[in-house]
Enzyme design. Structure first.
Site, PDB file in Angstrom:
ATOM      1  CD  GLU A 194      -2.749   1.334   0.293  1.00 38.75           C
ATOM      2  OE1 GLU A 194      -3.250   2.514  -0.330  1.00 38.75           O
ATOM      3  OE2 GLU A 194      -3.292   0.491  -0.267  1.00 38.75           O
ATOM      4  CD  GLU A 195       0.541   3.890   2.652  1.00 31.28           C
ATOM      5  OE1 GLU A 195       0.790   4.602   1.600  1.00 31.28           O
ATOM      6  OE2 GLU A 195      -0.728   4.311   3.012  1.00 31.28           O
ATOM      7  CB  SER A 586      -8.339   8.963  -0.591  1.00 29.78           C
ATOM      8  OG  SER A 586      -7.423   8.481   0.360  1.00 29.78           O
ATOM      9  CG  ASP A 661     -12.111   2.434   2.691  1.00 26.67           C
ATOM     10  OD1 ASP A 661     -10.847   1.680   2.534  1.00 26.67           O
ATOM     11  OD2 ASP A 661     -12.270   3.689   2.193  1.00 26.67           O
ATOM     12  CG  HIS A 693      -9.749   3.952  -0.451  1.00 25.63           C
ATOM     13  ND1 HIS A 693     -10.222   4.999   0.617  1.00 25.63           N
ATOM     14  CD2 HIS A 693      -8.651   4.594  -0.659  1.00 25.63           C
ATOM     15  CE1 HIS A 693      -9.582   5.906   0.684  1.00 25.63           C
ATOM     16  NE2 HIS A 693      -8.694   5.949   0.017  1.00 25.63           N
TER      17      HIS A 693
END
Length: 721
Positions: A194-195, A586, A661, A693
């Site tokens: 994800e990051e 977001s 989400d 999401h």
């Protein structure tokens, strides 16, 4: 102002906003040369369902290699992936296409091998023009990686790593055997995907003799339970490390493929640090990057075939490290990569003796290394040398010298280099025409073959491209890039909606067709409401100093710049100061509420999608990169959140959130509602059952669009039909 497009307008309806892809964005993607360089493979629909195709570069003949059953089941506009793991992988990779969504080539020019997952099964094909057949040995595999020679495939199943042959003989072997609930081998953990944009958990050595494997232990990571409210009793359990709470513990292991000998690599990292990058080296072993949890340096190590870790170098940058995906170990042992040590991301080469030469410099950035043309000792890169709103392709001599632009047309270009380095695929578009895909010569960029003609342009589709503007930031001297969609009807000082994201690693104002087919913006403009998109300070591709205002204070410079841009449009007579709205998803949803709180006299109405409302609830790697450890920086978290400052909210707010989400959890909206309620404020809320999401189903997209437009028009054009 840009030139106007005169055409019969496409009168957009709400139903149009629920369809993917937008007109013209069905161009081929994931373009790759076959290992022998004689053909190009790509994913193509048309429409939302992708299939794998091949085009012979000598004859131009196209052939279908793999297709999904999804192509026959698109009535709803989306189809559930084969399993939960695939569904979540598409969330992490932001994949909205259906059908075939990935594939991989390996092997030699004489013996190419193709691996492609289709409908929950992995298919293997041999040769440059293969017939892909299911591999029974890979049934149940979540991820798979071909060996460099294509003869074997490593795959993760039930939390362990296995090995099989690709020639029809299973040769099935188990390489790890310690998986248990919370412990996996060969898979990227949530934070990595994800990051950190690390989606892999297995890496072959260049000679295929060793396999590096990530072992992930998430047992100490907090568990979040998400209920499917439209399905009685169905729940999901996710390991989600909030800011300040324990991360997954990740170890790197090496397996000798010949005998299965497995050993852990003694990496100099703390349990909460991040395994950021693993890159195989031609002479054996791996180059590994460790990102400490504070993310203010990046430690590079070499891992020998003996599994010993040796320090290579350490990078430091600005307030935090922006990870890249551009580290290439050349055949002669030199390391080609990009770095932000100068304040802008540029290309450098590191010699085996440790000396470093910078190959590009200046107030622009290299956004990606497309490949290396070894015969000419050149790197082919994508960058912003000719303006940040465009992307161009450049040849950079590895031994130093003049940087040469290869792309001719103005606009947004991307490149894929052939195995021989003599040709490249150019995918490019502008606001005025949809993406085209052509084959070009590497030396001067001249056209060799058209692979995909633009499916439409602004004139034929009846949409007006937005106008690109320069606006002043709140500091009074930084120039911002904006895109303005004029309101139809010719009204002086029309109402205005700001469409925002505003957060790090984003750039929305680009010379690309996607800007024109932002159908929500176009629909508002057709309804007499102008739209502004602006890249405020803190967004990407303009250097460290431009991003730095976010450090330890999210939601300040971004809001100030957004408000400054709006006021400049008001001064130019392009917006009515009494009728300003703002929408975002977001980080953009967070920005909507921040703007309405900080500028209640400016922003009268907003639609916040999946907003982060309390940064203590968001994930560790993203949040701590900018705000630090919440225990050490409580003031930064308090000042950057939404709930403590909810009292001044005066405008009309609609919050939209997907119930399942797993990224920005629904509890963010719940916490904001509780805080607003204590001050007697009750915004409208739209919950989307079954949506994560990224909203995917056509039904939910239409519902979201309809409510958004109704909410904005009621406030900005009351009584409008």
């Amino acid at each position: 102002m840009t030139r106007a497009i005169e055409a019969a307008a496409w009168r957009l309806q709400v139903e149009d906003l629920g369809r993917r892809p937008a007109p013209g964005l069905d161009a081929p993607d994931q373009l790759r040369f076959t290992p022998d360089g004689g053909a190009v493979t790509f994913l193509y629909g048309p429409g939302a369902v992708r299939a794998l195709w091949r085009i012979d570069l000598a004859t131009g003949v196209r052939r279908l290699l793999a297709a999904s059953r999804d192509s026959e089941r698109t009535e709803r506009g989306s189809v559930e992936p084969a399993d939960r793991a695939e569904e979540l992988r598409r969330e992490r990779t932001r994949t909205y296409a259906l059908g075939v969504t990935r594939y991989a080539w390996s092997g030699t020019p004489e013996r190419p091998v193709l691996l492609v997952p289709v409908d929950g099964h992995w298919r293997v094909g041999h040769g440059s023009d293969p017939t892909c057949v299911p591999s029974a040995a890979l049934d149940g595999a979540v991820e798979a990686a071909l060996s460099p020679d294509g003869g074997r495939v490593a795959f993760a199943r039930d939390g362990d790593v296995w090995l099989a042959g690709t020639d029809g003989d299973a040769q099935l072997r188990r390489l790890t055997d310690d998986a248990e609930p919370g412990v996996t081998n060969g898979l990227a953990e949530y934070i990595a995907a994800e990051e950190l944009r690390r989606f892999d958990g297995m890496w072959w050595s260049c000679d295929g003799s060793q396999l590096a494997i990530a072992r992930v232990d998430e047992r100490r990571v907090e568990e979040v339970v998400i209920a499917h409210l439209r399905s009685s009793g169905q729940v999901e359990r996710h390991r989600y490390p909030r800011a300040g709470t324990p991360n997954a513990e990740v170890r790197l292991r090496l397996v000798d493929v010949a005998d299965g000998h497995l050993r852990d690599v003694a990496l100099p990292m703390q349990p909460d640090d991040y395994l950021a990058r693993v890159v195989p080296q031609p002479d054996g072993g791996f180059l590994v990057a460790i990102l400490p949890r504070a993310q203010q340096e990046l430690r590079w190590l070499t891992i020998g075939t003996d599994s010993r870790a040796r320090p290579a170098w350490t990078e430091t940058g600005g307030r935090w490290i922006n990870l890249d995906e551009d580290t290439h170990v050349l055949d002669d042992g030199r390391i080609l990569r990009t770095t932000e040590r100068s304040g802008f991301r540029h290309l450098e080469i590191r010699e085996p003796d440790g000396s470093v030469r910078r190959l590009t410099d200046g107030a622009w950035v290299v956004t990606r290394i497309a490949g290396v043309a070894s015969d000419r000792s050149e790197a082919i890169v994508i960058g912003t040398r000719d303006g940040v709103t465009e992307r161009h392709v450049y040849a950079v001599p590895l031994d130093g010298g003049h940087v040469r632009r290869l792309s001719h047309e103005s606009g947004w270009h991307d490149a894929v280099l052939s195995p021989e380095g003599d040709r490249w695929i150019d995918s490019w578009s502008t606001r005025f025409h949809a993406p085209a895909v052509v084959l070009r010569d590497r030396s001067d960029g001249h056209l060799l073959r058209e692979l995909h003609a633009p499916s439409t342009d602004a004139a034929s589709v009846g949409l007006r491209p937005p106008e690109l503007l320069e606006l002043s930031a709140a500091d009074g001297f930084t120039r911002l890039h904006g895109a303005y969609y004029p309101a139809e009807g010719g009204a002086d000082r029309p109402p205005l909606v700001v469409s925002t994201y505003g957060g790090p690693h984003s750039q929305k104002v680009i010379e690309h067709w996607a800007l024109t087919v932002d159908l929500a913006a176009q629909r508002l403009a057709q309804r007499g409401i102008a739209v502004l998109v602006v890249d405020n300070r803190g967004t990407f591709n303009r250097g460290i100093a431009f991003e730095a205002p976010l450090f330890r204070r999210l939601g300040v410079a971004e809001v100030q710049d957004t408000a400054a841009a709006v006021r400049e449009l008001v001064r130019r007579g392009l917006a009515d100061p009494r009728r300003i709205g703002i929408i975002g998803w977001s980080y953009g949803g967070y920005m909507v509420v921040r703007c309405m709180l900080a500028e209640p006299d400016l922003f009268a109405v907003g639609v916040a999608g999946a907003p982060v409302t309390d940064w203590r609830l968001y994930d560790s790697a993203y949040t701590e990169r900018y705000l630090g450890d919440p225990a050490a920086e409580p003031d930064a978290y308090r000042a950057s959140g939404l709930a403590p400052a909810a009292a001044p909210l005066r405008g009309r707010l609609l919050i939209i959130h997907g119930i399942i989400d797993e990224n920005v959890h629904l509890r963010h909206t719940a916490r904001l509602l509780a805080s607003l309620g204590t001050h007697g404020t009750a915004p409208e809320v739209l919950l989307l059952p079954g949506e994560r999401h990224g909203v995917r189903s056509a039904e939910a997209l239409r519902h979201r669009s309809a409510r958004t437009l109704q909410h904005l028009e009621a406030a900005l054009r009351p009584g409008a039909g």
